[in-house]
Scaffold this motif. Structure first.
Motif, PDB file in Angstrom:
ATOM      1  N   GLU A   1      -7.072   2.116   6.690  1.00 26.40           N
ATOM      2  CA  GLU A   1      -6.419   1.468   5.536  1.00 26.40           C
ATOM      3  C   GLU A   1      -5.315   0.517   5.986  1.00 26.40           C
ATOM      4  OE1 GLU A   1      -7.277   1.545   2.348  1.00 26.40           O
ATOM      5  OE2 GLU A   1      -8.959   2.795   2.983  1.00 26.40           O
TER       6      GLU A   1
ATOM      7  N   ASN B   1      -1.438  -1.011  -4.619  1.00 29.40           N
ATOM      8  CA  ASN B   1      -2.612  -0.308  -4.128  1.00 29.40           C
ATOM      9  C   ASN B   1      -2.247   1.099  -3.627  1.00 29.40           C
ATOM     10  OD1 ASN B   1      -5.265  -0.571  -3.677  1.00 29.40           O
ATOM     11  ND2 ASN B   1      -5.038  -2.232  -2.165  1.00 29.40           N
ATOM     12  N   THR B   2      -2.985   2.099  -4.054  1.00 31.91           N
ATOM     13  CA  THR B   2      -2.698   3.451  -3.556  1.00 31.91           C
ATOM     14  C   THR B   2      -3.937   4.019  -2.875  1.00 31.91           C
ATOM     15  OG1 THR B   2      -3.402   4.449  -5.624  1.00 31.91           O
ATOM     16  CG2 THR B   2      -1.044   4.004  -5.387  1.00 31.91           C
ATOM     17  N   LYS B   3      -3.687   4.904  -1.921  1.00 30.73           N
ATOM     18  CA  LYS B   3      -4.798   5.576  -1.254  1.00 30.73           C
ATOM     19  C   LYS B   3      -4.426   7.049  -1.096  1.00 30.73           C
ATOM     20  CE  LYS B   3      -8.670   5.680   0.907  1.00 30.73           C
ATOM     21  NZ  LYS B   3      -9.945   5.344   0.290  1.00 30.73           N
TER      22      LYS B   3
ATOM     23  N   ASN C   1      -5.284  -3.603   5.389  1.00 24.94           N
ATOM     24  CA  ASN C   1      -4.215  -4.233   4.607  1.00 24.94           C
ATOM     25  C   ASN C   1      -3.203  -4.998   5.472  1.00 24.94           C
ATOM     26  OD1 ASN C   1      -4.412  -3.303   1.578  1.00 24.94           O
ATOM     27  ND2 ASN C   1      -5.045  -1.574   2.840  1.00 24.94           N
TER      28      ASN C   1
ATOM     29  N   LEU D   1       0.833  -1.195   0.000  1.00 22.67           N
ATOM     30  CA  LEU D   1       0.000   0.000   0.000  1.00 22.67           C
ATOM     31  C   LEU D   1       0.877   1.257   0.000  1.00 22.67           C
ATOM     32  CD1 LEU D   1      -2.933   1.168   0.393  1.00 22.67           C
ATOM     33  CD2 LEU D   1      -2.525   1.042   2.853  1.00 22.67           C
TER      34      LEU D   1
ATOM     35  N   LYS E   1       1.267   3.035  -9.041  1.00 19.81           N
ATOM     36  CA  LYS E   1       0.283   2.454  -9.972  1.00 19.81           C
ATOM     37  C   LYS E   1       0.976   1.668 -11.075  1.00 19.81           C
ATOM     38  CE  LYS E   1      -3.431   5.547  -8.871  1.00 19.81           C
ATOM     39  NZ  LYS E   1      -3.724   6.985  -8.922  1.00 19.81           N
TER      40      LYS E   1
END
Ligand code: GRF
Length: 187
Positions: free
Chosen positions: A75, A56-58, A79, A36, A51
């Protein structure tokens, strides 16, 4: 293949350290897996890098410290994150966040701490006429750039050094140092 530690990288900007960490973590023997990436900045180039590698990006845009930290904690939990690496993350995490996360948080800083904590590091280093500069990886505590040191690397400052040349050299040093520090933590 080692049992990799689930890791989240916090970024705000260019993400060159993130890029180096991702590349390292793709090797079987490197002890972490980056699952993440959290950014507080929609313009962070690091988001694109993550990406590209299908990580996974937030994006958690900064409204207040509390808001950011609560959303981030959700988050992290979702994860199963066990390690946070701050890499050019421009906010100070609170004591309450550090306590609630309860696993390891580390940061990289472009100076030989405890010297030159905070921003505009290279400018202040050059002004100081110090002979050496470098970078530090340290545990994160609620006091900015003050947690226990894990690893440092240093370089000699040349006579004609400018902020730009120093920044470039130290960034390259950072990329190596961050990887070494992580290996030393989990060996
Ligand atoms: C690095 O110099 C790091 O030490 C500091 O912010 C910069 C981030 O660079 N905390 P990048 O985003 O990893 O390229």
């Amino acid at each position: 293949m080692v049992n990799k530690v689930s890791t989240c990288v916090f970024i705000s900007g260019n993400g060159s350290n993130l890029n180096a960490l991702i590349k390292n973590s793709r090797s079987d023997n490197f002890p972490i897996k980056i699952v993440l990436v959290i950014s507080n900045n929609p313009k962070s180039k690091g988001l694109k890098i993550a990406k590209k590698y299908k990580i996974n990006t937030k994006l958690i845009e900064y409204k207040s410290n509390k808001n950011f930290e609560n959303l981030a904690l959700l988050e992290l939990k979702k994860n199963n994150i066990r390690l946070i690496c701050l890499a050019g993350f421009m906010k100070v995490l609170s004591g309450s966040f550090i306590k609630k996360f309860s696993y390891t948080i580390i940061n990289i800083h472009p100076s030989l701490l405890p010297k030159f904590k905070g921003l505009n590091t290279h400018k202040r280093v050059l002004k100081s006429k110090d002979k050496y500069s470098g970078c530090t990886i340290h545990y994160v505590s609620p006091i900015l750039d003050a947690g226990q040191i894990i690893l440092q690397k240093k370089i000699l400052i040349k006579k004609n050094e400018t902020e730009k040349t120093l920044k470039k050299k130290i960034l390259l040093l950072e990329h190596k140092a961050y990887a070494e520090a992580i290996i030393s933590l989990f060996k």
